[in-house]
Design a protein around this motif. Sequence first.
Motif, PDB file in Angstrom:
ATOM      1  N   LYS A  38       0.852  -1.192   0.000  1.00  0.00           N
ATOM      2  CA  LYS A  38       0.000   0.000   0.000  1.00  0.00           C
ATOM      3  C   LYS A  38       0.886   1.239   0.000  1.00  0.00           C
ATOM      4  O   LYS A  38       2.040   1.200   0.444  1.00  0.00           O
ATOM      5  N   THR A  39       0.343   2.346  -0.478  1.00  0.00           N
ATOM      6  CA  THR A  39       1.009   3.637  -0.353  1.00  0.00           C
ATOM      7  C   THR A  39       0.054   4.630   0.280  1.00  0.00           C
ATOM      8  O   THR A  39      -1.164   4.582   0.060  1.00  0.00           O
ATOM      9  N   ARG A  40       0.622   5.540   1.086  1.00  0.00           N
ATOM     10  CA  ARG A  40      -0.150   6.578   1.755  1.00  0.00           C
ATOM     11  C   ARG A  40       0.332   7.956   1.285  1.00  0.00           C
ATOM     12  O   ARG A  40       1.544   8.189   1.177  1.00  0.00           O
ATOM     13  N   TYR A  41      -0.613   8.864   1.053  1.00  0.00           N
ATOM     14  CA  TYR A  41      -0.338  10.226   0.600  1.00  0.00           C
ATOM     15  C   TYR A  41      -1.106  11.168   1.535  1.00  0.00           C
ATOM     16  O   TYR A  41      -2.343  11.181   1.518  1.00  0.00           O
ATOM     17  N   SER A  42      -0.384  11.961   2.345  1.00  0.00           N
ATOM     18  CA  SER A  42      -1.046  12.707   3.423  1.00  0.00           C
ATOM     19  C   SER A  42      -0.795  14.209   3.370  1.00  0.00           C
ATOM     20  O   SER A  42       0.099  14.682   2.670  1.00  0.00           O
ATOM     21  N   HIS A  43      -1.603  14.915   4.173  1.00  0.00           N
ATOM     22  CA  HIS A  43      -1.574  16.381   4.324  1.00  0.00           C
ATOM     23  C   HIS A  43      -2.020  17.097   3.052  1.00  0.00           C
ATOM     24  O   HIS A  43      -1.582  18.209   2.757  1.00  0.00           O
ATOM     25  N   LEU A  44      -2.894  16.460   2.295  1.00  0.00           N
ATOM     26  CA  LEU A  44      -3.325  17.015   1.020  1.00  0.00           C
ATOM     27  C   LEU A  44      -4.227  18.232   1.209  1.00  0.00           C
ATOM     28  O   LEU A  44      -4.893  18.390   2.236  1.00  0.00           O
ATOM     29  N   ASN A  45      -4.265  19.065   0.188  1.00  0.00           N
ATOM     30  CA  ASN A  45      -5.193  20.196   0.157  1.00  0.00           C
ATOM     31  C   ASN A  45      -6.483  19.821  -0.561  1.00  0.00           C
ATOM     32  O   ASN A  45      -7.532  20.399  -0.314  1.00  0.00           O
ATOM     33  N   HIS A  46      -6.377  18.829  -1.463  1.00  0.00           N
ATOM     34  CA  HIS A  46      -7.543  18.412  -2.250  1.00  0.00           C
ATOM     35  C   HIS A  46      -7.361  16.958  -2.649  1.00  0.00           C
ATOM     36  O   HIS A  46      -6.249  16.523  -2.946  1.00  0.00           O
ATOM     37  N   ILE A  47      -8.459  16.210  -2.641  1.00  0.00           N
ATOM     38  CA  ILE A  47      -8.461  14.815  -3.076  1.00  0.00           C
ATOM     39  C   ILE A  47      -9.189  14.714  -4.407  1.00  0.00           C
ATOM     40  O   ILE A  47     -10.296  15.238  -4.553  1.00  0.00           O
ATOM     41  N   SER A  48      -8.585  14.052  -5.378  1.00  0.00           N
ATOM     42  CA  SER A  48      -9.141  13.978  -6.734  1.00  0.00           C
ATOM     43  C   SER A  48      -9.511  12.558  -7.148  1.00  0.00           C
ATOM     44  O   SER A  48      -9.612  12.266  -8.340  1.00  0.00           O
ATOM     45  N   VAL A  49      -9.686  11.673  -6.171  1.00  0.00           N
ATOM     46  CA  VAL A  49     -10.079  10.285  -6.438  1.00  0.00           C
ATOM     47  C   VAL A  49     -11.148   9.889  -5.422  1.00  0.00           C
ATOM     48  O   VAL A  49     -11.426  10.625  -4.473  1.00  0.00           O
ATOM     49  N   TYR A  50     -11.737   8.716  -5.596  1.00  0.00           N
ATOM     50  CA  TYR A  50     -12.759   8.228  -4.673  1.00  0.00           C
ATOM     51  C   TYR A  50     -12.469   6.771  -4.313  1.00  0.00           C
ATOM     52  O   TYR A  50     -11.750   6.062  -5.028  1.00  0.00           O
ATOM     53  N   VAL A  51     -13.004   6.346  -3.182  1.00  0.00           N
ATOM     54  CA  VAL A  51     -12.790   4.969  -2.711  1.00  0.00           C
ATOM     55  C   VAL A  51     -13.354   3.982  -3.729  1.00  0.00           C
ATOM     56  O   VAL A  51     -14.482   4.131  -4.213  1.00  0.00           O
ATOM     57  N   GLY A  52     -12.547   2.979  -4.051  1.00  0.00           N
ATOM     58  CA  GLY A  52     -12.949   1.977  -5.032  1.00  0.00           C
ATOM     59  C   GLY A  52     -12.449   2.275  -6.440  1.00  0.00           C
ATOM     60  O   GLY A  52     -12.558   1.418  -7.329  1.00  0.00           O
ATOM     61  N   GLN A  53     -11.882   3.455  -6.649  1.00  0.00           N
ATOM     62  CA  GLN A  53     -11.391   3.822  -7.991  1.00  0.00           C
ATOM     63  C   GLN A  53     -10.081   3.095  -8.287  1.00  0.00           C
ATOM     64  O   GLN A  53      -9.178   3.047  -7.461  1.00  0.00           O
ATOM     65  N   ARG A  54      -9.986   2.553  -9.471  1.00  0.00           N
ATOM     66  CA  ARG A  54      -8.726   1.971  -9.927  1.00  0.00           C
ATOM     67  C   ARG A  54      -7.883   3.074 -10.553  1.00  0.00           C
ATOM     68  O   ARG A  54      -8.381   3.841 -11.387  1.00  0.00           O
ATOM     69  N   VAL A  55      -6.630   3.174 -10.142  1.00  0.00           N
ATOM     70  CA  VAL A  55      -5.750   4.216 -10.646  1.00  0.00           C
ATOM     71  C   VAL A  55      -4.492   3.578 -11.236  1.00  0.00           C
ATOM     72  O   VAL A  55      -4.063   2.500 -10.815  1.00  0.00           O
ATOM     73  N   LEU A  56      -3.917   4.263 -12.180  1.00  0.00           N
ATOM     74  CA  LEU A  56      -2.673   3.822 -12.796  1.00  0.00           C
ATOM     75  C   LEU A  56      -1.512   4.619 -12.239  1.00  0.00           C
ATOM     76  O   LEU A  56      -1.672   5.763 -11.793  1.00  0.00           O
ATOM     77  N   ARG A  57      -0.348   4.027 -12.250  1.00  0.00           N
ATOM     78  CA  ARG A  57       0.853   4.747 -11.858  1.00  0.00           C
ATOM     79  C   ARG A  57       0.963   6.029 -12.682  1.00  0.00           C
ATOM     80  O   ARG A  57       0.789   6.021 -13.901  1.00  0.00           O
ATOM     81  N   GLY A  58       1.220   7.151 -12.007  1.00  0.00           N
ATOM     82  CA  GLY A  58       1.352   8.428 -12.698  1.00  0.00           C
ATOM     83  C   GLY A  58       0.051   9.176 -12.869  1.00  0.00           C
ATOM     84  O   GLY A  58       0.042  10.266 -13.435  1.00  0.00           O
ATOM     85  N   GLU A  59      -1.064   8.625 -12.352  1.00  0.00           N
ATOM     86  CA  GLU A  59      -2.348   9.315 -12.462  1.00  0.00           C
ATOM     87  C   GLU A  59      -2.491  10.317 -11.321  1.00  0.00           C
ATOM     88  O   GLU A  59      -2.186  10.017 -10.167  1.00  0.00           O
ATOM     89  N   LEU A  60      -2.951  11.541 -11.641  1.00  0.00           N
ATOM     90  CA  LEU A  60      -3.108  12.565 -10.612  1.00  0.00           C
ATOM     91  C   LEU A  60      -4.203  12.147  -9.634  1.00  0.00           C
ATOM     92  O   LEU A  60      -5.309  11.794 -10.036  1.00  0.00           O
ATOM     93  N   ILE A  61      -3.877  12.203  -8.326  1.00  0.00           N
ATOM     94  CA  ILE A  61      -4.836  11.773  -7.308  1.00  0.00           C
ATOM     95  C   ILE A  61      -5.196  12.885  -6.328  1.00  0.00           C
ATOM     96  O   ILE A  61      -6.166  12.758  -5.577  1.00  0.00           O
ATOM     97  N   GLY A  62      -4.428  13.968  -6.307  1.00  0.00           N
ATOM     98  CA  GLY A  62      -4.716  15.040  -5.362  1.00  0.00           C
ATOM     99  C   GLY A  62      -3.732  16.179  -5.493  1.00  0.00           C
ATOM    100  O   GLY A  62      -2.919  16.218  -6.425  1.00  0.00           O
ATOM    101  N   ARG A  63      -3.808  17.105  -4.520  1.00  0.00           N
ATOM    102  CA  ARG A  63      -2.927  18.270  -4.507  1.00  0.00           C
ATOM    103  C   ARG A  63      -2.278  18.421  -3.137  1.00  0.00           C
ATOM    104  O   ARG A  63      -2.888  18.153  -2.104  1.00  0.00           O
ATOM    105  N   VAL A  64      -1.036  18.878  -3.136  1.00  0.00           N
ATOM    106  CA  VAL A  64      -0.271  19.077  -1.908  1.00  0.00           C
ATOM    107  C   VAL A  64      -0.933  20.136  -1.031  1.00  0.00           C
ATOM    108  O   VAL A  64      -1.462  21.133  -1.516  1.00  0.00           O
TER     109      VAL A  64
END
Length: 279
Positions: free
Chosen positions: A204-230
């Motif tokens: 698993k990977t964790r990405y924290s302290h974000l300002n905005h989330i651009s994905v939803y639970v259950g979404q399949r994502v590819l490496r390099g796909e934008l998921i949020g903002r710092v």
Amino acid sequence: MKAKFALILYVLFIFANACGVGSIRYLVRPGDRLFNIIRDYNLRISTVLDLNCIANPRQLEPGEFINLPTGDGFFYEVQYGDSIDFIAKLFFALAEEIMAANDLKCTSVIYPGQRLFIPLESINVCGSINPGTQFTWPVYGKISSEFGWRKDPFTGVSTFHSGIDIAVQKDAPVFASKDGMVMEAQESGGYGLNIIIQHYDGSKTRYSHLNHISVYVGQRVLRGELIGRVGETGRATGPHLHFEIIDSNDQCRNPRSYLTGINYMYVRREADSLGVGGR
């Protein structure tokens, strides 16, 4: 009436494209589903979620407005000190492709507050993949805190830091480090706005302290796909990404062992950069 409304939206869409890539406001009607809207406008889910604060993409409220980009891609608001080269690094993109998308020349001046469009096909062409682990850097920035024991920035007490902190300005893009499925995308205590992606090898990977989330639970994502903002939500002293890699036994590992060297965060595979400045 519905046909007339659809015609008005279509005209607005064409007009926006004629004036350059921007966004339009779409009025949600009863029965609308976000997945149908993005299909009708030929958009990706993340490009729409990145422009909006949508609590549940599976359930839109009739009467609310959502913003739709008139081209598939993301927007970036220029900050003080930015250059085209630096913005290209943030998106692991080529500077000339960003310039072309925004009708800029080498002599063009960009200014704080200016909104630039980053085409989807330009993103992550310069991302650096570790061939042994298949992980890529989730954000372009400077390592501000390493994995392991350190003094807690709030208490001064020695505590174990379960990831690495990558310092970069607020609203810089954050990308999935490896293919997987989003298993958490919400506020989570000291982590602030937080995303956890489950990968197909059990890690698993964790990405924290974000300002905005651009994905939803259950979404399949590819490496390099934008998921949020710092951001700097949660327990943070400034804008940065806290990034963790958790193995299949739920043990946190040093992300540096899974990523390429910091000198290879951004790898341009073509000619040298334009030399138009950059941080």
